[in-house]
Design a protein around this motif. Structure first.
Motif, PDB file in Angstrom:
ATOM      1  N   ASP A   3       0.611  -1.195   0.111  1.00 47.17           N
ATOM      2  CA  ASP A   3       0.058   0.041   0.015  1.00 47.17           C
ATOM      3  C   ASP A   3       0.877   1.301  -0.006  1.00 47.17           C
ATOM      4  O   ASP A   3       1.684   1.521   0.970  1.00 47.17           O
ATOM      5  CB  ASP A   3      -0.940  -0.027   1.319  1.00 47.17           C
ATOM      6  N   SER A  63      -0.438   4.269  -0.711  1.00 49.97           N
ATOM      7  CA  SER A  63      -1.331   5.468  -1.005  1.00 49.97           C
ATOM      8  C   SER A  63      -1.041   6.620   0.132  1.00 49.97           C
ATOM      9  O   SER A  63      -1.336   7.724   0.005  1.00 49.97           O
ATOM     10  CB  SER A  63      -2.630   4.943  -0.700  1.00 49.97           C
ATOM     11  N   THR A  64      -0.238   6.273   1.263  1.00 53.05           N
ATOM     12  CA  THR A  64      -0.021   7.110   2.184  1.00 53.05           C
ATOM     13  C   THR A  64       1.321   7.589   2.530  1.00 53.05           C
ATOM     14  O   THR A  64       1.709   8.354   3.239  1.00 53.05           O
ATOM     15  CB  THR A  64      -0.426   6.388   3.853  1.00 53.05           C
ATOM     16  N   SER A 109      -1.399  10.433  -1.543  1.00 52.22           N
ATOM     17  CA  SER A 109      -2.326  10.796  -2.618  1.00 52.22           C
ATOM     18  C   SER A 109      -2.765  12.118  -2.758  1.00 52.22           C
ATOM     19  O   SER A 109      -3.888  12.238  -3.933  1.00 52.22           O
ATOM     20  CB  SER A 109      -3.690   9.650  -2.341  1.00 52.22           C
ATOM     21  N   LYS A 149      -3.288   1.443  -3.551  1.00 54.54           N
ATOM     22  CA  LYS A 149      -3.208   0.469  -2.273  1.00 54.54           C
ATOM     23  C   LYS A 149      -2.750  -0.937  -2.742  1.00 54.54           C
ATOM     24  O   LYS A 149      -2.450  -1.803  -1.829  1.00 54.54           O
ATOM     25  CB  LYS A 149      -4.649   0.488  -1.652  1.00 54.54           C
TER      26      LYS A 149
END
Length: 536
Positions: free
Chosen positions: A62, A64-65, A86, A109
């Motif tokens: 993941d 995305s962060t 993101s 993700k």
């Protein structure tokens, strides 16, 4: 109270970050170290199309962060796409890519970091780097954008091949990128054997290709020149029809290839004649130089013979003439002496000239030495200049590295500032929420206090009511005993007076009603505390 609640919150942030980092590291240990995977081949796209540069994390991770970067080293600034959590950071992006790059947010993700470039241009050609700072992993993608300025091939007559009885055609096409291939086809679509393809690359990095082919009469008269780029499925072609009558005309025309040996033979013949002329001229010059010493010896011999003849002639002359001759001879001797003196002076002058020449030679030698020293000094200066240029280049490279590091630090600073701002906003929002919760708590406490006060007042009133009711209850038994005694007396009287029983019963009824009235307040008094207690 709000200050006391806000105090421990910032102290818990490092713990939260440490826990988050520990979870990430634990996930890496459990799942294995992630790797960035890119394409193994060069991506080729046509100008104006949309292209996707593939890049993903394997195993799935993941992203995305965390921070993601797409860069190209030949750009300034070098960032093509930068995002954190993101959210894209438009300020760091190169202006030429604004509004043209994006990632698939829904697939971050799953570890998909592929970059989409819209409406690619020829300037987008280059090597792109996909980089994830947290993982310290990178992958490279090479993109080639084919030019849309390619021109259609131009077929022209290059010459005539008399030996094979055919014509030589030339095909040329320009404005290609990347390098294309050129093919010759006959009317049936079969490949023709042609000469090697000549490729030229211009200053605009576009390719120009050309090739020649000999078309014989046995081939089909329809000829096609095709230039194609297989990676982009781009092709251009031109057709030409060679009439059959043209091959009959070529048989009577002189061959282009036959003239070249004749011209070569003429050039060789002229060269030989010029060499012979120069050799003969040099021989004549050498013969002239060899004849000069012989002429001088002959002149000496002639002069000695003339002197002998002159002496014999003087012996035959008379005395007067002898005296004249002697005087003449004396003058001649004086002249010869003066001539000798002059010759001596001449020799002295020649010696002086030789000395002067020697001095000049010495000075020339000194000048040569000085020139050597000057050349050495110039070489040293040149070497020092080269070293200075190298140092300059090193300084420029270091300055470039420093500028790159400064830009990197500025980028990291901006990222950190954005992180700090987000954290500040979060802290401020948390602080506001805590202040709000404290206010609500204070309001609840004040309300509880008010309710407690009201309940205490109600309890006090209830106690007073209960005391009054208890007093009334204590007074009730005495009244009932008196009623009982009266009742017994009345019953006795009734028994003694049976005739008037109806009247007596009628008289007794008020006593019963009175008794009921006395019992009803007792029930009400007994019921009120129960209801109040339940309500409380």
């Amino acid at each position: 109270m709000a200050h006391q609640q806000n105090g421990p919150f910032p102290q818990s942030l490092p713990k939260a970050f440490s826990v988050l980092i520990f979870i990430i590291l634990l996930k890496d240990v459990c799942n294995g170290q992630p790797q960035l995977i890119g394409p193994s081949q060069v991506l080729v796209a046509r100008a104006g199309d949309d292209v996707i540069l593939p890049c993903h994390v394997e195993p799935a991770y993941d992203v995305s962060t965390i921070t993601l970067e797409w860069t190209r080293s030949s750009l300034d600034p070098r960032f093509v796409y930068v995002s954190r959590g993101s959210q894209e950071l438009e300020k760091l992006k190169n202006p030429s890519f604004k509004g043209r790059t994006s990632v698939f947010v829904d697939e971050l993700k799953y570890g998909n970091i592929s970059l989409k470039i819209s409406k690619v241009k020829s300037d987008d050609t280059g090597t792109y780097k996909c980089y994830v700072p947290v993982l310290e992993k990178e992958a490279f993608v090479e993109l080639v954008v084919a030019s849309d300025a390619a021109t259609s091939p131009v077929i022209s007559l290059s010459g005539i091949d008399k030996n094979r009885g055919g014509v030589v055609l030339q095909c040329e096409s320009a404005g290609w990128y990347p390098e294309p291939e050129l093919l010759w086809l006959d009317g049936e679509g079969n490949l023709l054997s042609a000469g090697p393809t000549e490729t030229l690359r211009g200053p605009d990095d576009l390719y120009t290709v050309s090739s020649r082919v000999t078309v014989e009469k046995r081939h089909s008269n329809n000829i096609t020149c095709r230039v194609q780029q297989r990676n982009t499925n781009q092709s251009r072609e031109t057709h030409i029809h060679v009439p059959e009558d043209f091959f009959d005309i070529t048989s009577s025309s002189p061959s282009v290839t036959d003239t070249s040996p004749v011209s070569l033979a003429l050039c060789i013949l002229l060269l030989i004649l010029s060499v012979v002329f120069l050799v003969r001229r040099k021989r004549k010059h050498l013969m002239r130089t060899n004849r000069r010493p012989k002429d001088q010896t002959e002149d000496v011999r002639v002069s000695t013979e003339e002197d002998r003849e002159r002496e014999q002639f003087n012996m035959k002359l008379p005395i007067t003439s002898r005296q004249q001759l002697q005087e003449e001879q004396q003058r001649r001797e004086d002249a010869e002496n003066t001539l000798g003196d002059l010759q001596n002076d001449k020799e002295k002058l020649e010696n002086e000239l030789q000395d002067e020449k020697k001095r000049n030679v010495e000075q020339e030698a000194k000048l040569k030495e000085l020139e050597k020293k000057n050349t050495e000094i110039i070489n040293q200066l040149q070497q020092e200049k080269e070293t200075l240029e190298e140092l300059k280049k090193q300084l420029e490279s270091k300055n470039q590295e420093l500028s790159d590091s400064i830009s990197e630090l500025n980028r990291e600073k901006m990222i950190k500032e954005s992180e700090i701002n987000t954290m500040k906003n979060q802290l401020e929002s948390n602080k506001q929420e805590m202040i709000k919760s404290e206010r609500e708590k204070d309001e609840i406490i004040t309300k509880l206090r008010q309710t407690i006060v009201t309940l205490e007042s109600k309890l006090q009133e209830e106690k007073q009511r209960r005391e009054k009711a208890e007093k009334q209850v204590q007074m009730l038994p005495t009244e009932t005993e008196e009623e009982k005694q009266k009742k017994e007396e009345t019953e006795k009287k009734v028994q003694t007076l049976p005739i008037k029983s109806e009247k007596i019963s009628h008289i007794n009824s008020p006593s019963k009603q009175k008794k009921k009235r006395l019992k009803e307040p007792q029930k009400e008094v007994k019921g009120q505390p129960k209801n109040e207690c339940c309500a409380f």
